[in-house]
Design an enzyme around this catalytic site. Structure first.
Site, mmCIF file in Angstrom:
data_model
loop_
_atom_site.group_PDB
_atom_site.id
_atom_site.type_symbol
_atom_site.label_atom_id
_atom_site.label_comp_id
_atom_site.label_asym_id
_atom_site.label_seq_id
_atom_site.Cartn_x
_atom_site.Cartn_y
_atom_site.Cartn_z
ATOM 1 N N ALA A 68 61.299 63.950 39.632
ATOM 2 C CA ALA A 68 62.020 62.962 40.437
ATOM 3 C C ALA A 68 63.222 62.514 39.629
ATOM 4 C CB ALA A 68 61.101 61.783 40.722
ATOM 5 N N GLU A 134 54.699 62.244 33.878
ATOM 6 C CA GLU A 134 54.899 60.900 34.445
ATOM 7 C C GLU A 134 54.243 59.814 33.600
ATOM 8 O OE1 GLU A 134 54.035 63.579 36.200
ATOM 9 O OE2 GLU A 134 55.061 63.608 38.138
HETATM 10 N N1 CO8 Z 1 65.872 62.496 36.312
HETATM 11 C C1 CO8 Z 1 67.176 62.253 36.074
HETATM 12 N N2 CO8 Z 1 67.906 62.874 35.140
HETATM 13 C C2 CO8 Z 1 67.283 63.780 34.392
HETATM 14 C C3 CO8 Z 1 65.934 64.108 34.541
HETATM 15 C C4 CO8 Z 1 65.202 63.426 35.579
HETATM 16 N N3 CO8 Z 1 63.919 63.698 35.854
HETATM 17 N N4 CO8 Z 1 65.588 65.052 33.630
HETATM 18 C C5 CO8 Z 1 66.715 65.324 32.910
HETATM 19 N N5 CO8 Z 1 67.725 64.556 33.370
HETATM 20 C C6 CO8 Z 1 69.097 64.532 32.879
HETATM 21 C C7 CO8 Z 1 69.202 63.772 31.571
HETATM 22 O O1 CO8 Z 1 69.334 62.378 31.787
HETATM 23 C C8 CO8 Z 1 70.450 64.379 30.959
HETATM 24 O O2 CO8 Z 1 71.582 63.832 31.596
HETATM 25 P P1 CO8 Z 1 72.807 63.232 30.697
HETATM 26 O O3 CO8 Z 1 73.332 64.454 29.973
HETATM 27 O O4 CO8 Z 1 73.732 62.686 31.717
HETATM 28 O O5 CO8 Z 1 72.198 62.240 29.796
HETATM 29 C C9 CO8 Z 1 70.362 65.851 31.399
HETATM 30 O O6 CO8 Z 1 69.501 65.855 32.556
HETATM 31 C C10 CO8 Z 1 69.756 66.743 30.335
HETATM 32 O O7 CO8 Z 1 68.553 66.166 29.879
HETATM 33 P P2 CO8 Z 1 68.194 66.055 28.322
HETATM 34 O O8 CO8 Z 1 69.400 65.705 27.524
HETATM 35 O O9 CO8 Z 1 67.004 65.148 28.206
HETATM 36 O O10 CO8 Z 1 67.790 67.589 28.020
HETATM 37 P P3 CO8 Z 1 66.734 68.157 26.976
HETATM 38 O O11 CO8 Z 1 66.916 69.650 27.002
HETATM 39 O O12 CO8 Z 1 66.798 67.443 25.682
HETATM 40 O O13 CO8 Z 1 65.279 67.807 27.632
HETATM 41 C C11 CO8 Z 1 63.687 67.616 29.426
HETATM 42 C C12 CO8 Z 1 64.905 68.368 28.832
HETATM 43 C C13 CO8 Z 1 62.439 67.858 28.570
HETATM 44 C C14 CO8 Z 1 63.460 68.196 30.824
HETATM 45 C C15 CO8 Z 1 63.980 66.105 29.473
HETATM 46 O O14 CO8 Z 1 65.228 65.910 30.152
HETATM 47 C C16 CO8 Z 1 62.939 65.301 30.204
HETATM 48 O O15 CO8 Z 1 61.914 64.985 29.634
HETATM 49 N N6 CO8 Z 1 63.208 64.939 31.483
HETATM 50 C C17 CO8 Z 1 62.345 64.080 32.251
HETATM 51 C C18 CO8 Z 1 61.102 64.794 32.696
HETATM 52 C C19 CO8 Z 1 60.195 63.846 33.434
HETATM 53 O O16 CO8 Z 1 59.737 62.851 32.923
HETATM 54 N N7 CO8 Z 1 59.898 64.168 34.721
HETATM 55 C C20 CO8 Z 1 59.043 63.360 35.550
HETATM 56 C C21 CO8 Z 1 59.846 62.416 36.386
HETATM 57 S S1 CO8 Z 1 58.858 61.302 37.344
HETATM 58 C C22 CO8 Z 1 58.366 62.233 38.660
HETATM 59 O O17 CO8 Z 1 58.713 63.376 38.799
HETATM 60 C C23 CO8 Z 1 57.502 61.541 39.661
HETATM 61 C C24 CO8 Z 1 57.482 62.281 40.983
HETATM 62 C C25 CO8 Z 1 56.986 61.332 42.028
HETATM 63 C C26 CO8 Z 1 57.489 61.692 43.417
HETATM 64 C C27 CO8 Z 1 57.124 60.618 44.386
HETATM 65 C C28 CO8 Z 1 57.841 60.820 45.720
HETATM 66 C C29 CO8 Z 1 57.523 59.771 46.701
#
Ligand code: CO8
Length: 260
Positions: A68, A134
């Site tokens: 998300a 999450e």
């Molecule tokens: N949301 C928004 N932006 C994101 C997300 C995300 N989930 N993941 C990455 N980004 C963005 C970062 O903010 C960053 O942007 P910026 O350069 O502008 O700061 C860019 O993408 C690159 O990210 P990183 O610099 O962190 O890249 P890395 O290679 O160091 O790391 C990862 C990659 C491991 C994927 C890391 O970005 C990460 O941990 N992301 C979050 C993963 C996460 O926690 N996902 C779960 C989210 S909650 C969810 O999915 C709940 C679903 C519920 C649905 C309910 C519907 C009703």
């Protein structure tokens, strides 16, 4: 040719196959409401269009979807989450009646992993990583992850992923049934498309019935599932494609299925 949406790319229909590419690389394909609504809209249209027999969904070489959109989610209080329109978009995606095949490279996390679980077949590049992180945000999976993951990979691995937030590799995901095949990353989309084209040549009513009956196995007793299977099996006896399939076998020729 690609049809332009804001957050996804949609291909022309090619031999019955439509391809959706998640396209927010700057945000690791985070599933903001706009993106989910576009995917749901394309699938709704594909369900209505007889020319579409299967859909492939993919991301880019580094990420399928990182979940998300955390920035969008941060703005929602409990009432906002309760009334979240994304719930409806997820439901529309889950109700897609034709085969949906995911080609996954890189990260498939949180909602990204849940989107993978909405697909019927999953092909992963060997660089893919799956996880439900999450818990690190003080929440739990919210798009079916707790339920579909447990039914797919079993209790211990589902608990491990959801409680620890650890990621698993493509090979582990295959061992646990989340993925059916692992390829080199350059081949995952090609392999998913190959399968989609193969399925596109099969009798469409039988394909849809098979998907519906197989998915019911998640949520019903063996007895009701077998009864549904028997009803679907009987219904298919009334289709022209069943006559064509059997006739083609007898006449030692290729069948020509028309979807009737
Ligand atoms: N949301 C928004 N932006 C994101 C997300 C995300 N989930 N993941 C990455 N980004 C963005 C970062 O903010 C960053 O942007 P910026 O350069 O502008 O700061 C860019 O993408 C690159 O990210 P990183 O610099 O962190 O890249 P890395 O290679 O160091 O790391 C990862 C990659 C491991 C994927 C890391 O970005 C990460 O941990 N992301 C979050 C993963 C996460 O926690 N996902 C779960 C989210 S909650 C969810 O999915 C709940 C679903 C519920 C649905 C309910 C519907 C009703």
């Amino acid at each position: 040719m690609q049809h332009e949406y804001q957050d996804i790319l949609v291909s022309d229909i090619s031999s019955g196959v439509l391809t959706i590419t998640l396209n927010r690389p700057e945000a690791y394909n985070a599933l903001r409401t706009q993106l989910l609504s576009e995917v749901a809209e394309v699938l709704d249209q594909a369900a209505q269009n007889d020319d579409v027999r299967a859909v492939v969904i993919t991301g880019n070489e580094k990420v399928f979807a990182a979940g998300a959109d955390i920035k969008e989610m941060a703005a929602l209080d409990a009432v906002g989450v309760l009334n979240d329109p994304r719930v409806l978009h997820w439901r529309r995606i889950a109700q897609f009646s034709k085969p949906l095949i995911a080609a996954v490279n890189g990260f498939a996390l949180g909602g990204g992993c849940e989107l993978v679980m909405h697909a019927d077949i999953v092909i992963a590049g060997d660089n893919a990583q799956f996880g439900q992180p999450e818990i690190n945000l003080g929440i739990i999976p919210g798009a079916g992850g707790t339920q579909r993951l447990l039914r797919t990979v079993g209790k211990s691995m589902a608990m491990q992923l959801v409680l620890s937030g650890e990621f698993i590799s493509a090979a582990q995901a295959r061992d646990f049934g989340l993925v059916s095949e692992v390829t080199i990353p350059e081949r995952s989309l090609e392999r998913a498309t190959e399968l989609a084209h193969k399925i596109a040549t099969k009798p469409p009513i039988a394909v849809r019935q098979a998907k519906e009956v197989l998915l019911k196995a998640y949520e019903t007793t063996l007895d009701s599932g077998l009864s549904l299977e028997r009803k679907a099996f009987t219904l298919l006896a009334a289709t022209e494609d069943r006559n064509e399939g059997i006739a083609a076998f007898m006449e030692k020729r290729k069948p020509n299925f028309t979807g009737k």
